[in-house]
Design a protein around this motif. Structure first.
Motif, PDB file in Angstrom:
ATOM      1  N   GLY A 106      15.095  -6.002  -2.206  1.00  0.00           N
ATOM      2  CA  GLY A 106      14.197  -7.246  -2.892  1.00  0.00           C
ATOM      3  C   GLY A 106      13.482  -6.770  -4.058  1.00  0.00           C
ATOM      4  O   GLY A 106      13.271  -5.568  -4.032  1.00  0.00           O
ATOM      5  N   GLU A 107      13.303  -7.782  -4.895  1.00  0.00           N
ATOM      6  CA  GLU A 107      12.624  -7.517  -6.185  1.00  0.00           C
ATOM      7  C   GLU A 107      11.201  -6.941  -5.958  1.00  0.00           C
ATOM      8  O   GLU A 107      10.919  -5.890  -6.563  1.00  0.00           O
ATOM      9  CB  GLU A 107      12.498  -8.712  -7.156  1.00  0.00           C
ATOM     10  CG  GLU A 107      12.010  -8.395  -8.573  1.00  0.00           C
ATOM     11  CD  GLU A 107      12.858  -7.171  -9.329  1.00  0.00           C
ATOM     12  OE1 GLU A 107      12.196  -6.376  -9.866  1.00  0.00           O
ATOM     13  OE2 GLU A 107      13.984  -7.397  -8.979  1.00  0.00           O
ATOM     14  N   ARG A 108      10.559  -7.387  -4.895  1.00  0.00           N
ATOM     15  CA  ARG A 108       9.090  -7.001  -4.736  1.00  0.00           C
ATOM     16  C   ARG A 108       9.097  -5.605  -3.960  1.00  0.00           C
ATOM     17  O   ARG A 108       8.402  -4.636  -4.178  1.00  0.00           O
ATOM     18  CB  ARG A 108       8.548  -7.715  -3.721  1.00  0.00           C
ATOM     19  CG  ARG A 108       8.172  -9.245  -4.471  1.00  0.00           C
ATOM     20  CD  ARG A 108       7.811 -10.401  -3.577  1.00  0.00           C
ATOM     21  NE  ARG A 108       6.968 -10.046  -2.249  1.00  0.00           N
ATOM     22  CZ  ARG A 108       6.269 -10.725  -1.639  1.00  0.00           C
ATOM     23  NH1 ARG A 108       6.309 -12.199  -2.071  1.00  0.00           N
ATOM     24  NH2 ARG A 108       5.915 -10.570  -0.576  1.00  0.00           N
ATOM     25  N   ALA A 109      10.299  -5.052  -3.236  1.00  0.00           N
ATOM     26  CA  ALA A 109      10.483  -3.845  -3.021  1.00  0.00           C
ATOM     27  C   ALA A 109      10.713  -2.915  -3.987  1.00  0.00           C
ATOM     28  O   ALA A 109      10.016  -1.825  -4.049  1.00  0.00           O
ATOM     29  CB  ALA A 109      11.535  -3.571  -1.876  1.00  0.00           C
ATOM     30  N   LEU A 110      11.508  -3.237  -4.973  1.00  0.00           N
ATOM     31  CA  LEU A 110      11.778  -2.515  -6.016  1.00  0.00           C
ATOM     32  C   LEU A 110      10.364  -2.378  -6.991  1.00  0.00           C
ATOM     33  O   LEU A 110      10.392  -1.108  -7.343  1.00  0.00           O
ATOM     34  CB  LEU A 110      12.969  -2.900  -7.019  1.00  0.00           C
ATOM     35  CG  LEU A 110      14.164  -3.299  -6.616  1.00  0.00           C
ATOM     36  CD1 LEU A 110      15.130  -3.991  -7.445  1.00  0.00           C
ATOM     37  CD2 LEU A 110      14.846  -1.835  -6.214  1.00  0.00           C
ATOM     38  N   GLU A 111      10.064  -3.190  -6.882  1.00  0.00           N
ATOM     39  CA  GLU A 111       8.504  -3.296  -7.832  1.00  0.00           C
ATOM     40  C   GLU A 111       7.588  -2.085  -7.271  1.00  0.00           C
ATOM     41  O   GLU A 111       6.964  -1.314  -7.942  1.00  0.00           O
ATOM     42  CB  GLU A 111       7.582  -4.444  -8.087  1.00  0.00           C
ATOM     43  CG  GLU A 111       8.473  -5.452  -9.082  1.00  0.00           C
ATOM     44  CD  GLU A 111       7.976  -6.652  -8.965  1.00  0.00           C
ATOM     45  OE1 GLU A 111       6.836  -7.012  -8.307  1.00  0.00           O
ATOM     46  OE2 GLU A 111       8.370  -7.676  -9.644  1.00  0.00           O
ATOM     47  N   LEU A 112       7.370  -2.424  -5.836  1.00  0.00           N
ATOM     48  CA  LEU A 112       6.376  -1.327  -5.194  1.00  0.00           C
ATOM     49  C   LEU A 112       7.111   0.036  -5.264  1.00  0.00           C
ATOM     50  O   LEU A 112       6.292   0.933  -5.301  1.00  0.00           O
ATOM     51  CB  LEU A 112       6.514  -1.662  -3.569  1.00  0.00           C
ATOM     52  CG  LEU A 112       5.524  -1.090  -2.808  1.00  0.00           C
ATOM     53  CD1 LEU A 112       4.033  -0.896  -3.249  1.00  0.00           C
ATOM     54  CD2 LEU A 112       5.343  -1.537  -1.291  1.00  0.00           C
ATOM     55  N   ALA A 113       8.319   0.337  -5.176  1.00  0.00           N
ATOM     56  CA  ALA A 113       8.762   1.536  -5.117  1.00  0.00           C
ATOM     57  C   ALA A 113       8.522   2.150  -6.601  1.00  0.00           C
ATOM     58  O   ALA A 113       8.251   3.448  -6.556  1.00  0.00           O
ATOM     59  CB  ALA A 113      10.395   1.537  -5.077  1.00  0.00           C
ATOM     60  N   ARG A 114       8.709   1.465  -7.686  1.00  0.00           N
ATOM     61  CA  ARG A 114       8.455   1.849  -8.785  1.00  0.00           C
ATOM     62  C   ARG A 114       7.054   2.427  -9.069  1.00  0.00           C
ATOM     63  O   ARG A 114       6.608   3.425  -9.544  1.00  0.00           O
ATOM     64  CB  ARG A 114       8.682   0.917  -9.911  1.00  0.00           C
ATOM     65  CG  ARG A 114      10.196   0.788 -10.245  1.00  0.00           C
ATOM     66  CD  ARG A 114      10.316  -0.060 -11.585  1.00  0.00           C
ATOM     67  NE  ARG A 114      10.093  -1.541 -11.408  1.00  0.00           N
ATOM     68  CZ  ARG A 114      11.159  -2.254 -10.904  1.00  0.00           C
ATOM     69  NH1 ARG A 114      12.190  -1.882 -10.606  1.00  0.00           N
ATOM     70  NH2 ARG A 114      11.095  -3.423 -10.844  1.00  0.00           N
ATOM     71  N   SER A 115       5.832   1.447  -8.639  1.00  0.00           N
ATOM     72  CA  SER A 115       4.730   1.775  -8.572  1.00  0.00           C
ATOM     73  C   SER A 115       4.368   3.146  -7.850  1.00  0.00           C
ATOM     74  O   SER A 115       3.168   3.639  -8.044  1.00  0.00           O
ATOM     75  CB  SER A 115       3.858   0.913  -8.143  1.00  0.00           C
ATOM     76  OG  SER A 115       3.723   0.509  -6.641  1.00  0.00           O
ATOM     77  N   MET A 116       5.066   3.452  -6.818  1.00  0.00           N
ATOM     78  CA  MET A 116       4.764   4.463  -6.027  1.00  0.00           C
ATOM     79  C   MET A 116       5.563   5.734  -6.206  1.00  0.00           C
ATOM     80  O   MET A 116       5.641   6.695  -5.559  1.00  0.00           O
ATOM     81  CB  MET A 116       4.965   4.174  -4.230  1.00  0.00           C
ATOM     82  CG  MET A 116       4.145   3.030  -3.727  1.00  0.00           C
ATOM     83  SD  MET A 116       4.412   2.927  -2.174  1.00  0.00           S
ATOM     84  CE  MET A 116       2.859   2.111  -1.304  1.00  0.00           C
ATOM     85  N   ASN A 117       6.603   5.499  -7.158  1.00  0.00           N
ATOM     86  CA  ASN A 117       7.128   6.690  -7.706  1.00  0.00           C
ATOM     87  C   ASN A 117       8.347   7.018  -6.726  1.00  0.00           C
ATOM     88  O   ASN A 117       8.572   8.315  -6.467  1.00  0.00           O
ATOM     89  CB  ASN A 117       6.294   8.129  -8.048  1.00  0.00           C
ATOM     90  CG  ASN A 117       6.599   8.711  -9.230  1.00  0.00           C
ATOM     91  OD1 ASN A 117       7.322   7.940 -10.263  1.00  0.00           O
ATOM     92  ND2 ASN A 117       6.297   9.877  -9.760  1.00  0.00           N
TER      93      ASN A 117
END
Length: 124
Positions: A106-117
């Motif tokens: 999901g888009e929110r999972a992708l955003e969180l993953a990017r923020s957590m490297n």
């Protein structure tokens, strides 16, 4: 090869798309051998209570990679891998690279993953 076969079995159970499996093959070939690691988290750092924590581990030279394969992921899966990575660093003394392999994120999972490297490999 043994680790790749284990990943293939896990991918089959989750019904992950063939394209995603080949992304895994390409990733693993670059990084080499995959082992399944177990750790008893007595302090409850990852799940809030004592639990056995599992992750696939790739070690090449001085690079440690924690790898999680799932049919689909959401923000909780991203946060879980992040906590597992923090626990691994605490226990082993090496900060691992974190990777999620999935056929759907999901888009929110992708955003969180990017923020957590955290890197995500997925089907297009």
């Amino acid at each position: 090869f043994k680790g790749l076969c284990a990943l293939h079995r896990r991918l089959g159970r989750g019904r992950i798309k063939k394209r995603c499996f080949w992304n895994v093959v390409i990733f693993v070939e670059k990084e080499v051998h995959v082992d399944r690691e177990l750790y008893v988290d007595r302090g409850g750092f990852v799940y809030g209570r004592e639990a056995i924590v599992e992750a696939d581990l790739v070690v090449k030279d001085d690079k440690h990679i924690l790898l999680e394969v799932k049919a689909s992921i959401d923000r909780s899966d991203v946060a879980e891998l992040h906590r597992i990575g923090q626990l691994y660093e605490k226990v082993v003394g090496v900060k691992p690279k974190l990777v999620l392999i999935t056929s759907h994120a999901g888009e929110r999972a992708l955003e969180l993953a990017r923020s957590m490297n955290i890197e995500i490999y997925t089907s297009p």
